[in-house]
Design a protein around this motif. Structure first.
Motif, PDB file in Angstrom:
ATOM      1  N   MET A 151      39.292  31.273  75.940  1.00  3.86           N
ATOM      2  CA  MET A 151      39.823  33.072  77.161  1.00  3.86           C
ATOM      3  C   MET A 151      40.329  33.350  75.656  1.00  3.86           C
ATOM      4  O   MET A 151      40.498  32.737  74.938  1.00  3.86           O
ATOM      5  CB  MET A 151      40.640  32.477  77.542  1.00  3.86           C
ATOM      6  N   LEU A 152      41.042  34.648  76.602  1.00  5.53           N
ATOM      7  CA  LEU A 152      41.706  35.501  75.432  1.00  5.53           C
ATOM      8  C   LEU A 152      43.083  35.581  75.291  1.00  5.53           C
ATOM      9  O   LEU A 152      44.069  34.297  76.270  1.00  5.53           O
ATOM     10  CB  LEU A 152      41.415  37.124  75.980  1.00  5.53           C
ATOM     11  N   VAL A 153      43.568  35.819  73.905  1.00  9.98           N
ATOM     12  CA  VAL A 153      45.249  35.429  73.619  1.00  9.98           C
ATOM     13  C   VAL A 153      45.828  36.099  75.288  1.00  9.98           C
ATOM     14  O   VAL A 153      45.651  37.405  74.801  1.00  9.98           O
ATOM     15  CB  VAL A 153      45.341  36.254  72.316  1.00  9.98           C
ATOM     16  N   ASP A 154      46.874  35.623  75.213  1.00 10.57           N
ATOM     17  CA  ASP A 154      47.719  36.482  75.630  1.00 10.57           C
ATOM     18  C   ASP A 154      48.647  37.873  76.002  1.00 10.57           C
ATOM     19  O   ASP A 154      48.560  39.043  75.896  1.00 10.57           O
ATOM     20  CB  ASP A 154      49.009  36.104  76.839  1.00 10.57           C
ATOM     21  N   THR A 155      48.295  37.949  74.471  1.00 13.51           N
ATOM     22  CA  THR A 155      49.007  39.492  73.824  1.00 13.51           C
ATOM     23  C   THR A 155      47.401  40.018  74.089  1.00 13.51           C
ATOM     24  O   THR A 155      48.191  41.528  74.532  1.00 13.51           O
ATOM     25  CB  THR A 155      48.835  39.055  72.330  1.00 13.51           C
ATOM     26  N   VAL A 156      46.769  39.657  74.041  1.00 13.93           N
ATOM     27  CA  VAL A 156      45.807  41.274  73.644  1.00 13.93           C
ATOM     28  C   VAL A 156      45.555  41.676  74.963  1.00 13.93           C
ATOM     29  O   VAL A 156      45.475  42.917  75.905  1.00 13.93           O
ATOM     30  CB  VAL A 156      44.632  40.198  73.536  1.00 13.93           C
ATOM     31  N   VAL A 157      45.604  40.677  76.537  1.00 15.49           N
ATOM     32  CA  VAL A 157      45.546  40.866  78.128  1.00 15.49           C
ATOM     33  C   VAL A 157      46.922  41.623  78.070  1.00 15.49           C
ATOM     34  O   VAL A 157      46.754  42.846  78.482  1.00 15.49           O
ATOM     35  CB  VAL A 157      45.459  39.944  78.624  1.00 15.49           C
ATOM     36  N   GLU A 158      47.906  41.228  77.529  1.00 26.15           N
ATOM     37  CA  GLU A 158      49.420  42.331  78.000  1.00 26.15           C
ATOM     38  C   GLU A 158      49.090  43.561  76.956  1.00 26.15           C
ATOM     39  O   GLU A 158      49.393  44.562  77.470  1.00 26.15           O
ATOM     40  CB  GLU A 158      50.525  41.551  77.403  1.00 26.15           C
ATOM     41  N   LEU A 159      48.550  43.752  75.663  1.00 23.15           N
ATOM     42  CA  LEU A 159      47.979  45.122  75.032  1.00 23.15           C
ATOM     43  C   LEU A 159      47.048  46.279  75.731  1.00 23.15           C
ATOM     44  O   LEU A 159      47.602  47.486  76.032  1.00 23.15           O
ATOM     45  CB  LEU A 159      47.767  44.299  73.317  1.00 23.15           C
ATOM     46  N   SER A 160      46.705  45.217  76.290  1.00 21.82           N
ATOM     47  CA  SER A 160      45.328  45.868  76.746  1.00 21.82           C
ATOM     48  C   SER A 160      45.677  46.717  78.273  1.00 21.82           C
ATOM     49  O   SER A 160      45.449  48.252  78.510  1.00 21.82           O
ATOM     50  CB  SER A 160      44.364  45.257  77.677  1.00 21.82           C
ATOM     51  N   ARG A 161      46.677  45.868  78.703  1.00 25.81           N
ATOM     52  CA  ARG A 161      46.836  46.738  80.341  1.00 25.81           C
ATOM     53  C   ARG A 161      47.921  47.798  80.170  1.00 25.81           C
ATOM     54  O   ARG A 161      48.217  48.439  80.728  1.00 25.81           O
ATOM     55  CB  ARG A 161      47.952  45.621  81.144  1.00 25.81           C
ATOM     56  N   TRP A 162      49.276  47.262  79.007  1.00 21.52           N
ATOM     57  CA  TRP A 162      49.471  48.032  78.197  1.00 21.52           C
ATOM     58  C   TRP A 162      49.281  50.060  78.119  1.00 21.52           C
ATOM     59  O   TRP A 162      49.512  50.685  78.748  1.00 21.52           O
ATOM     60  CB  TRP A 162      51.211  47.557  77.228  1.00 21.52           C
ATOM     61  N   GLN A 163      47.511  49.590  77.092  1.00 24.97           N
ATOM     62  CA  GLN A 163      47.554  50.514  76.924  1.00 24.97           C
ATOM     63  C   GLN A 163      46.338  51.315  78.286  1.00 24.97           C
ATOM     64  O   GLN A 163      47.327  52.991  78.312  1.00 24.97           O
ATOM     65  CB  GLN A 163      46.519  50.437  75.800  1.00 24.97           C
ATOM     66  N   PHE A 164      46.109  50.687  78.806  1.00 23.22           N
ATOM     67  CA  PHE A 164      45.869  51.345  79.987  1.00 23.22           C
ATOM     68  C   PHE A 164      46.809  52.197  81.017  1.00 23.22           C
ATOM     69  O   PHE A 164      46.641  53.346  81.267  1.00 23.22           O
ATOM     70  CB  PHE A 164      45.091  50.565  81.353  1.00 23.22           C
ATOM     71  N   ALA A 165      47.790  51.504  80.773  1.00 28.45           N
ATOM     72  CA  ALA A 165      49.126  51.846  82.142  1.00 28.45           C
ATOM     73  C   ALA A 165      49.268  53.169  81.557  1.00 28.45           C
ATOM     74  O   ALA A 165      49.388  54.414  81.740  1.00 28.45           O
ATOM     75  CB  ALA A 165      50.099  50.979  82.185  1.00 28.45           C
ATOM     76  N   ILE A 166      49.720  53.002  80.363  1.00 27.28           N
ATOM     77  CA  ILE A 166      50.586  54.316  79.254  1.00 27.28           C
ATOM     78  C   ILE A 166      49.563  55.710  79.305  1.00 27.28           C
ATOM     79  O   ILE A 166      49.769  56.456  79.910  1.00 27.28           O
ATOM     80  CB  ILE A 166      50.265  54.718  77.578  1.00 27.28           C
ATOM     81  N   THR A 167      47.941  55.066  79.315  1.00 31.06           N
ATOM     82  CA  THR A 167      46.988  56.487  79.383  1.00 31.06           C
ATOM     83  C   THR A 167      46.641  57.106  80.802  1.00 31.06           C
ATOM     84  O   THR A 167      47.000  58.162  80.866  1.00 31.06           O
ATOM     85  CB  THR A 167      45.922  56.164  78.919  1.00 31.06           C
ATOM     86  N   ALA A 168      47.285  55.891  81.921  1.00 35.60           N
ATOM     87  CA  ALA A 168      46.825  56.328  83.376  1.00 35.60           C
ATOM     88  C   ALA A 168      47.904  56.912  83.772  1.00 35.60           C
ATOM     89  O   ALA A 168      47.833  58.661  84.211  1.00 35.60           O
ATOM     90  CB  ALA A 168      46.289  55.182  83.868  1.00 35.60           C
ATOM     91  N   ILE A 169      49.321  56.859  83.031  1.00 31.76           N
ATOM     92  CA  ILE A 169      50.197  57.258  83.878  1.00 31.76           C
ATOM     93  C   ILE A 169      50.366  58.686  82.520  1.00 31.76           C
ATOM     94  O   ILE A 169      50.505  59.690  83.691  1.00 31.76           O
ATOM     95  CB  ILE A 169      52.031  56.302  83.978  1.00 31.76           C
ATOM     96  N   LEU A 170      50.218  59.062  81.937  1.00 31.99           N
ATOM     97  CA  LEU A 170      50.568  60.187  81.512  1.00 31.99           C
ATOM     98  C   LEU A 170      49.491  61.197  81.674  1.00 31.99           C
ATOM     99  O   LEU A 170      49.518  61.945  81.703  1.00 31.99           O
ATOM    100  CB  LEU A 170      50.338  60.003  79.650  1.00 31.99           C
ATOM    101  N   HIS A 171      48.272  60.774  82.044  1.00 35.11           N
ATOM    102  CA  HIS A 171      46.974  61.299  82.963  1.00 35.11           C
ATOM    103  C   HIS A 171      47.559  61.527  84.005  1.00 35.11           C
ATOM    104  O   HIS A 171      47.077  63.027  84.532  1.00 35.11           O
ATOM    105  CB  HIS A 171      45.927  60.838  83.177  1.00 35.11           C
ATOM    106  N   PHE A 172      48.161  60.801  85.121  1.00 27.23           N
ATOM    107  CA  PHE A 172      48.663  61.078  86.966  1.00 27.23           C
ATOM    108  C   PHE A 172      49.520  62.353  86.088  1.00 27.23           C
ATOM    109  O   PHE A 172      49.524  62.454  87.009  1.00 27.23           O
ATOM    110  CB  PHE A 172      48.758  59.828  87.166  1.00 27.23           C
ATOM    111  N   LEU A 173      50.361  61.726  85.631  1.00 25.84           N
ATOM    112  CA  LEU A 173      51.440  63.076  85.345  1.00 25.84           C
ATOM    113  C   LEU A 173      51.082  64.380  85.502  1.00 25.84           C
ATOM    114  O   LEU A 173      51.479  65.540  86.102  1.00 25.84           O
ATOM    115  CB  LEU A 173      51.944  63.161  83.585  1.00 25.84           C
ATOM    116  N   PHE A 174      49.570  65.080  85.067  1.00 26.58           N
ATOM    117  CA  PHE A 174      49.374  66.440  85.202  1.00 26.58           C
ATOM    118  C   PHE A 174      48.781  66.471  86.719  1.00 26.58           C
ATOM    119  O   PHE A 174      48.537  67.614  86.009  1.00 26.58           O
ATOM    120  CB  PHE A 174      48.336  66.759  83.807  1.00 26.58           C
ATOM    121  N   ILE A 175      48.209  65.665  87.491  1.00 28.69           N
ATOM    122  CA  ILE A 175      47.438  65.659  88.548  1.00 28.69           C
ATOM    123  C   ILE A 175      47.869  66.467  89.385  1.00 28.69           C
ATOM    124  O   ILE A 175      47.526  67.315  89.893  1.00 28.69           O
ATOM    125  CB  ILE A 175      46.339  64.428  88.637  1.00 28.69           C
TER     126      ILE A 175
END
Lengths: 463, 366
Positions: A1-25
Motif C-alpha cells: 500500500m502507500l507510504v503514510d507520508t504520501v497519504v498525509e501530504l495528499s490530505r494536507w494539500q487537499f485541505a489547504i487548497t480547499a480551505i483557501l478556496h472556501f475562504l472566498f465563497i
C-alpha cells in the motif's frame, strides 16, 4: 500500500487548497444577492446613492469572485491529482453534480462576470441589472450542486458497488437529488454565507460611520446589512444542520463526538459491518476469478454495502480476508473520530459565535433604525462582529469534514484508499508551491480589499 | 432508456470532442494573446489595450477548461484519474500559470506602474507555460503514458516529469505554441489599430508559417510513431473494465482510422487549408474572415488529434492492456444518460455565449 507520508501530504494539500478556496465563497455567495437588491433599487428609483453603493460593493464582490473562480480551478484538478483512486471509485456518482454545475451555473456566472465588470457604461441599466441577477442566481445554484456532491460524501445514497467495473455506480438519480444530508447542508450553508456577507457589510459600514456619522452610503449599507443579517441568521439557526442526526454509523460517531458522550456503544455495530465486509471481500475475489454462480452473486449482493468497512483493515493486515479478531477491534476503533475533543470544541465555537452574532445583529438592527446618530460603542461592536460568522463558517465546515474521517466517502471508501500513488518529492514540491501561491493570492486579496475600503473605489472608476 | 451503452459512449466521445474544440478555440485566444504580450505590445498603453480586448471573456475561457475537465471526470472517471495523476507535475505548473491571470485581468488597471510590470510578466508566463504544457501533454498522449492498472483498478504511475520531455512531444508543444500564437495574433489584428495592429499582422505571417511547417513535420513523424490498436474483440456494451481487452502497438497505427475511412483525411487537410487561408486573409486585411479561418484551423487540429487516437483515450506504453478506450472506461449508463441532456444543451449555449463575449461586447471596451 502507500507510504503514510504520501497519504498525509495528499490530505494536507487537499485541505489547504480547499480551505483557501472556501475562504472566498461565503462572501461571494451572500454579496451577490445584496448587489442585485442594491442595483434593483437604483434602476427603480434612479438615485445616484444606490448606484454608488452597488458599484462599491460590486468591487468588493469582484475581488472575492475572481479569486473564488481561480482557486476553484485548482480544486477540480485536485480530485485527480491527489485522489485518483477516489476519482475512479466514486467518480461515477460524485462527479455528476459537479459536472452539471461546471456546464451550467458555473459557466454562466464566470461568463457574465466580464460584462458585469466592464458593462456599467456600455449597456443599458436594465440589461446590466439582468446580468447582476443572473450572476446572483448562478452562484446560488452552483452552491446547490457542489453541496449535492459534498452531501453525498456524508451520506452516500442512490449508489451501489458494481463488481464488474470495480467501483461505485449511480443507481438512482432522484435519490441523489433528494439526499436529506445534501438538502439540509445546502440551506444551512447558504444561509450562513448570507450572514457572513451581511456581517462584512455591517462591519465596513460601521467603520465609515465612526469616521463620519452623516455618511449616507455607509448608513444605508449598515441598515440593509443589519436587516438582511437578522433574517439570514434566523434561517441559519432555525434550520440547523441535520446531517449529524442521520442514522448511519459515521454520522452517529460524529454526533457522539460533538455532544461529548462516549461513543464506544457504536463499536459492536461497526465490528459487525467489518465482518460483513470481509465476507463481501472474499466473495468478490471469487467473482473476479470468473465464478458467477447465482448463489454467489446473491450472497455478494447481501454483503456488498459493507465492503468499505473491510477496507479499514488494510493498514493493520494486508490480507483483508484473513484478519484476526484483534485487527477487527482495532479497525473498528479507527472508524471513530480520532480527536472527539477537538470536534466538540469547534462545534461549541460555532454555536457560541452564532449566539454572539445573533445578539450583535439584533442590536445593530435596533440601533440602525431611524436617522439618529449611532453611539460609538455600537459601531465598535459591529466592527468586531465581522469576523465571527466567518470563524463559525470555517469551524462548522471543519466539524463536518473532519468529523467524517477516516472516511473519504462515509462508510464506502476510507481516505487512505482514496489517494494517488505519488512520490513524496512531487507532493512536497507541489504542496509548498500551492501554499506559496495561495499565500500570495491571499495577500493580494487583502491588499486590494483594504485599498478598496479605504479609498472607496467603485467598480472601475474612482468615486 | 432510448440509447444503448455503445451509442452513449460514442455520443459522449463526440461531446468530449466538442468541449475540447470549444476550449481550444476560446482559451486559445487568451493564451495566444498573453504569450505574445511582450512581443506585440511595447508601451504600457498598448499592453492595457490588448488586455482590455481579452479580459471580458477571460473567466469564461477558464470555465471552458473546468467544463472540459469535469466532462472527463463525470463521463470517463478512470480516464480522469489516470490523466491527472500521471501528468501531476505538468498540471501543477499549468495551474500555477493560470492562478494569477483573473486577478491581473480585472485589477491591473488600478495599480501603480511597478505592480503593472509584475502583472504583465505574470500574464506572459500564464500564457506561455500553459500553452507549452498543453502541447507537451498532447504529444505524450500520442506516445502513451507509463501507467499500470492493478486487478482492483489501483493506478500505478512509473513515469516522471523528465519523461514528458521526449523529442516528439517537444515538437507537438512547439506546434501548439505556433498555432496559438497564430490564433492570438489574428485576434489582435482584428481588435486593435495603429502600430499594434501592424505588429500583429506581421506576427500572423510568422506564426502561421511556423505552424504549417511544424504541423507537417509532426504529421510525417506520426507515420513512423508507434500507435495503438485493440487486437481483441471489442465489446462496446459491456460494463466498464479496461482490463478485459488486448492491445497491440505498432508503427503508424495512429493512421489506421484514416486508412479505413479515407474521407477523414479531409480533417487534417482542412487544418492546413484553414491555416493558409488565415494567412492570406490576414495579409489582405480581411481580419474577421481570418479569425474564422484560424478558429476553424484550431478546431480541425484538435479533431485530427481525436480522430487519430479513436477509440483510445489514454494508451499505456508499459502495460498495453491497461490502456483506456472509450468503450471500457466510461461512466455507468445512468450517469451518461443524465448528463447527456445537460451537456447537449449546455455546450452549444456555451459556444453562443462565448461568441457574444468575443464579439459584440469586447468591442465596446477601452
Amino acid at each position: 500500500m502507500l507510504v503514510d507520508t504520501v497519504v498525509e501530504l495528499s490530505r494536507w494539500q487537499f485541505a489547504i487548497t480547499a480551505i483557501l478556496h472556501f475562504l472566498f465563497i461565503p462572501l461571494t455567495l451572500g454579496l451577490a444577492l445584496l448587489l442585485a437588491v442594491m442595483e434593483s433599487a437604483y434602476v427603480w428609483r434612479g438615485r445616484a446613492l444606490y448606484k454608488a453603493m452597488a458599484q462599491f460593493w460590486g468591487r468588493v464582490f469582484a475581488i472575492n469572485f475572481v479569486l473564488a473562480v481561480s482557486t476553484r480551478l485548482v480544486l477540480i484538478f485536485q480530485f485527480g491529482l491527489n485522489g485518483s483512486y477516489f476519482a475512479h471509485y466514486v467518480g461515477d456518482v460524485f462527479a455528476l453534480p459537479l459536472a452539471i454545475e461546471a456546464l451550467g451555473s458555473f459557466f454562466l456566472a464566470a461568463a457574465l462576470f466580464g460584462p458585469y465588470w466592464f458593462g456599467w457604461d456600455a449597456m443599458g441599466k436594465k440589461q446590466h441589472l439582468c446580468l447582476t441577477w443572473l450572476i446572483a442566481l448562478a452562484v446560488n445554484v452552483s452552491a446547490f450542486w457542489v453541496l449535492m456532491a459534498n452531501g453525498w460524501m456524508q451520506n452516500p445514497v442512490g449508489a451501489a458497488f458494481n463488481y464488474q467495473s470495480y467501483r461505485i455506480e449511480l443507481s438512482d438519480f432522484a435519490q441523489l437529488l433528494h439526499n436529506p444530508a445534501a438538502l439540509a447542508k445546502y440551506l444551512h450553508t447558504v444561509a450562513a454565507s448570507y450572514v457572513v456577507a451581511c456581517a462584512t457589510v455591517l462591519g465596513i459600514g460601521a467603520y465609515w460611520l465612526r469616521l463620519r456619522q452623516d455618511d449616507a452610503l455607509a448608513r444605508l449599507s449598515y441598515k440593509l446589512a443589519a436587516g438582511a443579517g437578522v433574517l439570514a441568521l434566523g434561517v441559519t439557526i432555525g434550520l440547523g444542520d441535520s446531517t449529524p442526526t442521520l442514522d448511519n454509523p459515521v454520522q452517529q460517531a460524529k454526533r457522539a463526538a460533538i455532544s461529548g458522550q462516549p461513543d464506544s456503544g457504536l463499536l459492536p455495530g461497526i465490528e459487525a459491518r467489518i465482518r460483513n465486509g470481509m465476507q463481501a471481500y472474499a466473495l468478490l475475489e471469487q467473482l473476479r476469478d470468473g465464478d458467477t454462480k447465482p448463489q454467489l452473486l446473491a450472497d455478494f449482493e447481501r454483503f456488498k454495502q459493507d465492503l468499505g468497512y473491510a477496507m479499514l483493515l488494510q493498514p493493520l493486515h494486508k490480507q483483508i480476508d484473513e484478519a484476526s479478531d484483534k485487527h477487527i477491534k482495532l479497525a473498528a476503533q479507527s472508524a471513530l473520530p480520532a480527536h472527539p475533543g477537538l470536534l466538540r470544541g469547534l462545534y461549541l465555537l460555532m454555536i457560541g459565535c452564532g449566539i454572539v452574532v445573533a445578539f450583535g445583529f439584533v442590536l445593530a438592527a435596533w440601533g440602525g433604525m431611524g436617522d439618529k446618530a449611532m453611539p460609538d460603542w455600537l459601531l465598535s461592536i459591529s466592527i468586531y462582529l465581522a469576523p465571527l460568522p466567518w470563524l463559525a463558517s470555517v469551524a462548522g465546515w471543519f466539524v463536518a469534514e473532519a468529523g467524517k474521517q477516516p472516511w473519504a466517502v462515509a462508510g464506502l471508501l476510507p481516505t487512505f484508499w482514496a489517494v494517488s500513488s505519488q512520490s513524496v518529492t512531487q507532493l512536497l514540491v507541489s504542496s509548498v508551491g500551492f501554499s506559496l501561491a495561495y499565500l500570495i493570492l491571499l495577500g493580494l486579496a487583502v491588499f486590494l480589499l483594504r485599498q478598496t475600503v479605504m479609498s472607496r473605489r467603485i467598480v472601475n472608476k474612482e468615486a | 432508456m432510448a440509447w444503448d451503452l455503445e451509442s452513449l459512449r460514442l455520443l459522449w466521445w463526440v461531446l468530449l470532442g466538442m468541449a475540447m474544440m470549444g476550449f481550444a478555440v476560446c482559451e486559445g485566444v487568451t493564451l495566444g494573446i498573453t504569450l505574445l504580450l511582450p512581443v506585440l505590445a511595447v508601451a504600457d498603453g498598448e499592453k492595457q489595450d490588448l488586455i482590455g480586448r481579452i479580459a471580458p471573456s477571460g473567466l469564461a475561457n477558464l470555465a471552458w477548461l473546468s467544463a472540459l475537465v469535469m466532462i472527463v471526470f463525470a463521463a470517463w472517471p478512470i480516464a480522469y484519474a489516470v490523466a491527472l495523476a500521471s501528468f501531476y507535475p505538468a498540471l501543477f505548473l499549468l495551474l500555477l500559470g493560470l492562478l494569477f491571470r483573473p486577478l491581473a485581468f480585472f485589477f491591473l488597471e488600478d495599480c501603480g506602474p511597478r505592480w503593472r510590470e509584475y502583472g504583465y510578466k505574470a500574464l506572459f508566463v500564464g500564457g506561455l507555460l500553459p500553452a507549452a504544457l498543453l502541447g507537451l501533454l498532447v504529444g505524450n498522449l500520442l506516445k502513451g503514458i507509463p501507467f499500470h492498472l492493478d486487478s482492483d483498478m489501483h493506478i500505478r504511475f512509473l513515469g516522471d516529469f523528465a519523461g514528458l520531455f521526449n523529442l516528439f512531444s517537444i515538437l507537438v508543444a512547439a506546434t501548439t505554441l505556433a498555432l496559438l500564437a497564430l490564433h492570438g495574433a489574428v485576434f489582435a489584428q482584428l481588435k486593435t489599430s495603429g502600430e499594434l495592429r501592424l505588429r500583429a499582422k506581421a506576427m500572423v505571417q510568422r506564426a502561421g508559417l511556423a505552424f504549417v511547417l511544424l504541423f507537417a513535420v509532426a504529421g510525417l513523424w506520426i507515420t513512423h510513431l508507434e500507435g495503438y490498436h485493440i487486437s481483441s474483440e471489442i465489446l462496446p456494451n459491456d460494463p466498464a473494465n479496461p482490463l478485459a481487452k488486448f492491445v497491440k502497438r505498432g508503427e503508424g497505427l495512429w493512421l489506421d482510422n484514416y486508412e479505413h475511412l479515407p474521407v477523414l483525411w479531409l480533417i487534417p487537410a482542412l487544418a492546413f487549408i484553414a491555416a493558409i487561408a488565415a494567412l492570406g486573409l490576414a495579409k489582405w486585411d480581411k481580419s474577421y474572415w481570418a479569425m474564422l479561418a484560424s478558429s476553424l484551423c484550431v478546431a480541425m487540429v484538435v479533431l485530427t488529434f481525436g480522430m487519430s487516437m479513436f477509440p483510445f483515450l489514454l494508451p499505456s506504453n508499459i502495460s498495453l492492456n491497461s490502456s483506456l478506450t472509450i468503450w471500457d472506461s466510461s461512466a455507468s449508463p445512468l450517469t451518461l444518460h443524465v448528463l447527456l441532456w445537460v451537456a447537449a444543451i449546455a455546450l452549444p449555449a456555451m459556444a453562443i455565449c462565448s461568441r457574444w463575449l468575443f464579439g459584440s461586447f469586447a468591442e465596446k471596451v477601452g
